[in-house]
Design an enzyme around this catalytic site. Structure first.
Site, PDB file in Angstrom:
ATOM      1  N   ARG A 168      -1.665   1.509  15.687  1.00  0.00           N
ATOM      2  CA  ARG A 168      -0.574   0.752  15.093  1.00  0.00           C
ATOM      3  C   ARG A 168       0.795   1.217  15.538  1.00  0.00           C
ATOM      4  NH1 ARG A 168      -3.207   0.353   9.067  1.00  0.00           N
ATOM      5  NH2 ARG A 168      -4.726  -1.184   9.741  1.00  0.00           N
ATOM      6  N   GLU A 216      -3.768   7.127  -1.403  1.00  0.00           N
ATOM      7  CA  GLU A 216      -2.526   7.074  -0.633  1.00  0.00           C
ATOM      8  C   GLU A 216      -1.450   7.994  -1.231  1.00  0.00           C
ATOM      9  OE1 GLU A 216      -1.331   3.068   0.361  1.00  0.00           O
ATOM     10  OE2 GLU A 216       0.573   3.743   1.200  1.00  0.00           O
TER      11      GLU A 216
HETATM   12  C1  LIG Z   1      -1.745  -5.799   2.791  1.00  0.00           C
HETATM   13  C2  LIG Z   1      -2.499  -4.533   2.995  1.00  0.00           C
HETATM   14  C3  LIG Z   1      -3.687  -4.519   3.704  1.00  0.00           C
HETATM   15  C4  LIG Z   1      -4.402  -3.340   3.876  1.00  0.00           C
HETATM   16  N1  LIG Z   1      -5.577  -3.370   4.571  1.00  0.00           N
HETATM   17  C5  LIG Z   1      -6.288  -2.228   4.722  1.00  0.00           C
HETATM   18  C6  LIG Z   1      -7.532  -2.241   5.393  1.00  0.00           C
HETATM   19  O1  LIG Z   1      -7.989  -3.275   5.877  1.00  0.00           O
HETATM   20  N2  LIG Z   1      -8.224  -1.089   5.501  1.00  0.00           N
HETATM   21  C7  LIG Z   1      -7.743   0.075   4.977  1.00  0.00           C
HETATM   22  O2  LIG Z   1      -8.432   1.084   5.077  1.00  0.00           O
HETATM   23  N3  LIG Z   1      -6.563   0.110   4.319  1.00  0.00           N
HETATM   24  C8  LIG Z   1      -5.823  -1.005   4.187  1.00  0.00           C
HETATM   25  N4  LIG Z   1      -4.623  -0.961   3.519  1.00  0.00           N
HETATM   26  C9  LIG Z   1      -4.186   0.278   2.873  1.00  0.00           C
HETATM   27  C10 LIG Z   1      -4.925   0.466   1.562  1.00  0.00           C
HETATM   28  O3  LIG Z   1      -5.113  -0.775   0.943  1.00  0.00           O
HETATM   29  C11 LIG Z   1      -4.199   1.360   0.588  1.00  0.00           C
HETATM   30  O4  LIG Z   1      -3.759   2.506   1.210  1.00  0.00           O
HETATM   31  C12 LIG Z   1      -5.127   1.772  -0.540  1.00  0.00           C
HETATM   32  O5  LIG Z   1      -5.731   0.657  -1.107  1.00  0.00           O
HETATM   33  C13 LIG Z   1      -4.419   2.582  -1.589  1.00  0.00           C
HETATM   34  O6  LIG Z   1      -5.302   2.799  -2.652  1.00  0.00           O
HETATM   35  P1  LIG Z   1      -4.916   3.745  -3.838  1.00  0.00           P
HETATM   36  O7  LIG Z   1      -6.079   3.763  -4.738  1.00  0.00           O
HETATM   37  O8  LIG Z   1      -4.449   5.038  -3.295  1.00  0.00           O
HETATM   38  O9  LIG Z   1      -3.652   3.088  -4.537  1.00  0.00           O
HETATM   39  P2  LIG Z   1      -3.350   1.589  -5.053  1.00  0.00           P
HETATM   40  O10 LIG Z   1      -4.447   0.656  -4.792  1.00  0.00           O
HETATM   41  O11 LIG Z   1      -1.994   1.273  -4.575  1.00  0.00           O
HETATM   42  O12 LIG Z   1      -3.309   1.745  -6.614  1.00  0.00           O
HETATM   43  C14 LIG Z   1      -2.268   2.342  -7.295  1.00  0.00           C
HETATM   44  C15 LIG Z   1      -2.577   2.309  -8.754  1.00  0.00           C
HETATM   45  O13 LIG Z   1      -1.653   3.135  -9.425  1.00  0.00           O
HETATM   46  C16 LIG Z   1      -1.094   2.469 -10.517  1.00  0.00           C
HETATM   47  N5  LIG Z   1       0.237   3.037 -10.707  1.00  0.00           N
HETATM   48  C17 LIG Z   1       1.191   3.258  -9.777  1.00  0.00           C
HETATM   49  N6  LIG Z   1       2.236   3.858 -10.329  1.00  0.00           N
HETATM   50  C18 LIG Z   1       1.950   4.014 -11.631  1.00  0.00           C
HETATM   51  C19 LIG Z   1       2.638   4.584 -12.725  1.00  0.00           C
HETATM   52  N7  LIG Z   1       3.845   5.135 -12.591  1.00  0.00           N
HETATM   53  N8  LIG Z   1       2.038   4.554 -13.946  1.00  0.00           N
HETATM   54  C20 LIG Z   1       0.803   4.020 -14.107  1.00  0.00           C
HETATM   55  N9  LIG Z   1       0.111   3.496 -13.089  1.00  0.00           N
HETATM   56  C21 LIG Z   1       0.684   3.496 -11.877  1.00  0.00           C
HETATM   57  C22 LIG Z   1      -1.145   1.017 -10.177  1.00  0.00           C
HETATM   58  O14 LIG Z   1      -1.160   0.244 -11.345  1.00  0.00           O
HETATM   59  C23 LIG Z   1      -2.473   0.949  -9.428  1.00  0.00           C
HETATM   60  O15 LIG Z   1      -3.515   0.811 -10.350  1.00  0.00           O
HETATM   61  C24 LIG Z   1      -3.894  -2.135   3.348  1.00  0.00           C
HETATM   62  C25 LIG Z   1      -2.692  -2.138   2.650  1.00  0.00           C
HETATM   63  C26 LIG Z   1      -1.978  -3.320   2.498  1.00  0.00           C
HETATM   64  C27 LIG Z   1      -0.651  -3.278   1.837  1.00  0.00           C
END
Ligand SMILES: Cc1cc2nc3c(=O)[nH]c(=O)nc-3n(C[C@H](O)[C@H](O)[C@H](O)COP(=O)(O)OP(=O)(O)OC[C@H]3O[C@@H](n4cnc5c(N)ncnc54)[C@H](O)[C@@H]3O)c2cc1C
Ligand code: SF4
Ligand code: FES
Lengths: 249, 638
Positions: free
Chosen positions: B330, B425
């Site tokens: 990327r 993340e």
């Molecule tokens: C459009 C898009 C497409 C993508 N496609 C891919 C892909 O094809 N393959 C891949 O591997 N990755 C992909 N990614 C990256 C990947 O989706 C993310 O990095 C990953 O899903 C993050 O997951 P997470 O569980 O860390 O956080 P998230 O799914 O972002 O969840 C964060 C959680 O924290 C909660 N939260 C945040 N702040 C607070 C707070 N202060 N208080 C209470 N709750 C809070 C939110 O409510 C949510 O439930 C993509 C990202 C995007 C934007």
């Protein structure tokens, strides 16, 4: 483009709401419906008025968070989500009426924001396969015919938005429940809990106060993910079969 | 304080197995005596919450959306990697490890990345057992595709909705535990402060987004699974609510922040159409498997694409990188798109776009095959732009997408505050300076399903179930007061500029000076600009309304206040790292043909920043990266 908006304003769950009229000017046809609301809210804020509360997050048509009942249709004209609805779909000068989802099991929280937690409770009642982390066999151990996997996928794309309920005059949640039941009933992994799942989910759906399905089809016509009515037929079959030998509910 | 990565001894391939054996266990009967807070219900949080509850711990889970199913992970499109080698094309745990380390431009920890590759295979098993409907071949076995930066087919996918299906799987596992009473779910609840006492994380302070009620929650450990902070740029592919508040608050309470400036700019997004733009939409990079990227050879060529003959088109990625072509990682793709647009060869009304063309693929495979692979992406594109990509090439431009930086964690995913863990993340861990496609979903689920259940147990067994404070403790009262004061101040300013106006200004500074390419002078100026903007914010922002109601402006105002601080740290980090690596491109440090030029002698470390108080400079700590298994080479995709 310019529009007149009639928007439902309601301070909180307890208070009575009413329509208020707003005018928005210089709206680009490329804006999404929610971006048009952003513009309006910025204006309201600067005028010292309370911005209009609405639910949204992904703005990509996949989280199911945005709602809004627009000109008599959930998510407005066309089979889409509100965040994916663009102003080019409207006529310049048009009056647009915006309300929250109207359904007893989805009480209004404020303005256009409603409480859809009933959907979560239906899933909690049985919308899963019981498999603890770590106990799964190799992923390729059970082949699944491509057509079956695709059919399960089609049902699994439901985003839990609730447009089906908002579209239905009885506020039935059958399409939502059917989508989850079909997704898991089609897959081999879903077989062990098949009967118990459908019974429990339907019981919870009734307990939440969703209405009966009279096969009008308004739900599928408005569903942004094109969940098919055939799923409801499948749900009915699953339910009857389960009830015949019911051990659970 | 000395950083200890806690990487276990032993050969790379045995580290995790040995470590698991050495970790302490909590007796099954005692697990129910422990309370664990999980903030966030994306892939990382949902998988952690479900698994910990299955093990018997009491879990409290939080998210700001109305349902855990709506976390930002739902939007991931393209797929998830796993070293299954089902395709018999030469993949292995080692190769996935190697690709990830190399893809990250040698700025990640070997041991973590190897473990990630190792558990990747279990993730797929788990998800299939939950009913995740991955794509399959006619024979009924799982299908794979290759994804940016990989020469093997190891990406599992569910059409263009992989994140949705994986998250619904984790959500269903969570739902089962909610029904069983092992998880108590708090939707529409935002964490606004971390409670630390005696050097350990003890709980959190939250705000109920409907009533405004400020609440205290105590636990034996706190897991932050709150996602990335890409929205510091205002425009990004992240969901509107994605924010840094949870990790930033933890940072200010003592958790070091790792590599804040490592940001991923994704090459294939729908270009900006105007000032009203609220977010950018990603077009999955799986599209680069079949789409060809090009611009006109001539500067200022305004002919529509179909009128530009083959020999007047520049397929610049294929030209410059013959062996990887359109599938270069990327960061490389984004930078090259920027170059051709800066040269004036961009297309579309804004000239800030390049073509992604499917004409050849449609000719080769037929329209039905292309529709089956990418139908929903093409539909999204058409809905947003009003153009039909089956007929005319897509226009794409890079956009902020992912943050490799995040809270610094050790091998056990614990931050520098004992009892505070970061997953998904939100942590800095596995992707170095650039993340490979389809690896974030893998990492989130690896952290939640297969790593934290072991490492958290070790921590809990070490402290014992008595080591917890009640919500009546002064540490909770103090943290609660901080939150109330912050809210009170914001509501009281009643200035003239809206929160969004500030956010847009911050985003522009970040994009212009701390975006796809950076230089010292620009970064220094940006730091000053951010400081001024932050000062103005606290004097001139308008929030309106009260705390005791659903107040969408207040929610944003609290998040933007934290972005305004984090932005400055990102700039500091980018300025201090005098090399180019992965997504961090410093114009001063490049090879003669414009590729990133690393400086391994000076910068083969993780920059972990410590907060030292308001308006004090952060203190830098270095975790040296030791490479025992891979040789550091100049990344080449030629
Ligand atoms: C459009 C898009 C497409 C993508 N496609 C891919 C892909 O094809 N393959 C891949 O591997 N990755 C992909 N990614 C990256 C990947 O989706 C993310 O990095 C990953 O899903 C993050 O997951 P997470 O569980 O860390 O956080 P998230 O799914 O972002 O969840 C964060 C959680 O924290 C909660 N939260 C945040 N702040 C607070 C707070 N202060 N208080 C209470 N709750 C809070 C939110 O409510 C949510 O439930 C993509 C990202 C995007 C934007
Ligand atoms: S069935 Fe369709 S309308 Fe109903 S919740 Fe699911 S996606 Fe929304
Ligand atoms: S905001 Fe996510 S579906 Fe509309």
């Amino acid at each position: 483009m310019n529009f007149t908006l009639k928007v439902w304003r309601q301070k909180n769950a307890q208070s009575k709401g009413e329509f208020k009229t707003y005018h928005v000017k210089d709206i680009s046809p490329d804006m999404s419906f929610l971006e048009m609301f952003d513009v309006l809210n910025e204006e309201l804020l600067l005028k010292g008025e309370d911005p209009i509360a609405f639910d949204h997050d992904c703005r990509e048509g996949i989280c199911g968070m945005c709602s809004m009942y627009i000109n008599g249709h959930p998510h407005g004209p066309g089979q889409t989500t509100t965040c994916q609805l663009h102003m080019r779909m409207f006529k310049d000068g048009e009056t647009i009426v915006v309300e929250p989802w109207r359904a007893k099991p989805f009480p209004v929280i404020k303005d256009l924001v409603v409480d859809r937690s009933a959907f979560d409770r239906i899933i909690q009642a049985g919308g899963y396969i019981s498999v603890n982390t770590g106990s799964a066999p190799d992923a390729n151990e059970i082949p699944i015919p491509k057509e079956v996997a695709e059919a399960a996928f089609n049902a699994a794309t439901c985003i839990g938005c609730g447009a089906c309920v908002a579209a239905c005059k009885n506020a039935s949640a059958m399409l939502f429940v059917a989508a989850k039941v079909a997704h898991l009933a089609l897959l081999p992994q879903g077989q062990p809990e098949r009967k118990r799942r459908v019974e429990r989910m339907v019981a919870q759906m009734d307990a939440e106060g969703f209405g009966a399905c009279t096969n009008t089809g308004a739900c599928a016509a408005e569903c942004p993910k094109e969940i098919s009515l055939a799923n409801i037929a499948l749900l009915n079959r699953e339910y009857l079969a389960a009830k015949l030998t019911s051990e659970y509910v | 304080m000395k950083l200890d990565s806690k990487v276990p001894e032993g050969p790379l391939a045995e580290k995790w197995t040995r470590h698991k054996f050495n970790l302490k266990l909590v007796n099954p009967a005692n697990k129910r005596k422990y309370e664990v807070i999980v903030v966030g219900t994306g892939l990382a949080g949902a998988s952690a919450a479900a698994t910990l509850a299955e093990l018997g711990y009491n879990v409290k889970a939080f998210c700001f959306q109305d349902s855990p199913r709506r976390a930002h992970s739902i939007a991931a499109q393209g797929g998830i990697n796993a070293a299954k080698n089902y395709q018999n094309d030469g993949d292995s745990v080692y190769r996935l490890f190697y690709d990830t380390i190399k893809g990250g431009d040698y700025r990640a920890r070997e041991a973590n990345v190897y473990r990630l590759a190792e558990v990747s295979v279990n993730i797929i098993d788990q998800c299939v057992a939950q009913g995740v409907p991955f794509a399959r071949e006619y024979g009924g076995l799982l299908a794979n595709r290759s994804f940016g930066g990989a020469q093997v087919s190891r990406t599992f996918y569910a059409r263009g909705q992989t994140g949705q299906q994986l998250l619904l799987g984790a959500y269903s596992a969570m739902s089962r535990q909610i029904a069983a009473g092992k998880i108590k779910m708090y939707p529409r609840t935002e964490m606004l402060e971390l409670v630390v006492h005696d050097g350990k994380a003890r709980g959190i302070i939250t705000r109920n987004l409907i009533t405004g009620k400020i609440e205290r929650h105590s636990a034996h450990a706190v897991l932050l699974c709150t996602g990335g902070y890409g929205n510091v740029y205002y425009l990004s592919t992240n969901a509107m609510g994605s924010n840094a508040t949870a990790i930033w608050r933890a940072h200010k309470k003592g958790a070091f922040f790792g590599n804040p400036c490592f940001t991923q700019i994704h090459p294939t997004c729908i270009p900006v159409s105007g000032d009203h733009q609220s977010k950018l939409t990603l077009m999955s990079e799986s599209l680069r498997n079949d789409g060809r990227v090009w611009v006109p050879k001539k500067v200022g060529d305004t002919r529509p694409p179909h009128e530009i003959p083959e020999e007047e088109r520049d397929y610049f990625l294929e030209r410059k990188y013959p062996s990887f072509g359109n599938l270069v990682p990327r960061d490389v793709a984004s930078r090259n798109v920027k170059y051709v647009c800066d040269e004036g060869r961009g297309v579309g009304a804004s000239k800030m776009a390049v073509y992604l063309d499917f004409a050849d693929a449609i000719k080769r495979d037929g329209i039905d095959v292309i529709r089956a692979k990418y139908g929903n992406l093409f539909d999204i594109y058409e809905k947003i732009t009003g153009e039909d990509p089956y007929k005319t090439p897509m226009r794409i431009y890079p956009a902020v997408h992912y943050t490799m930086g995040g809270l610094w964690v050790d091998y056990n995913l614990m931050t520098t505050i004992p009892g505070l863990f970061a997953l998904g993340e939100a942590n800095f861990s596995d992707h170095g300076a650039n993340r490979l496609g389809a690896s974030a979903l893998m990492q989130g689920l690896a952290d939640g399903y297969f790593i934290i259940p072991y490492t958290l147990g070790d921590y809990l067994a070490t402290i014992g179930w008595n080591d917890r404070i009640s919500t009546d403790h002064p540490a909770f009262a103090e943290a609660e007061q901080e939150v109330k004061d912050r809210i009170g101040t914001l509501l009281g300013i009643n200035g003239k500029k809206t929160v969004d106006q500030f956010h847009k200004e911050l985003g522009k500074i970040m994009w212009d000076y701390c975006g796809m390419s950076r230089n010292a002078e620009g970064l220094k100026g940006a730091k000053e600009k951010i400081r001024q903007l932050r000062e103005e914010y606290w004097q001139n922002v308008r929030v309106g309304g009260t705390n005791e109601e659903l107040n969408i402006t207040l929610e944003k105002a609290l998040r933007v206040a934290d972005f305004l601080e984090l932005g400055e740290l990102m700039v500091d980090d980018a300025l201090h790292r005098e090399e180019s690596c992965g997504g961090h491109f410093r114009e001063e440090y490049q090879t003669p043909d414009g590729e990133a030029l690393r400086n391994d002698e000076k910068f083969a470390y993780v920059a972990a920043w410590e907060y030292k108080g308001p308006n004090q400079p952060h203190q830098l700590h270095k975790e040296e990266l030791i490479f025992e298994n891979v040789k550091l080479t100049q990344r080449s995709y030629k």
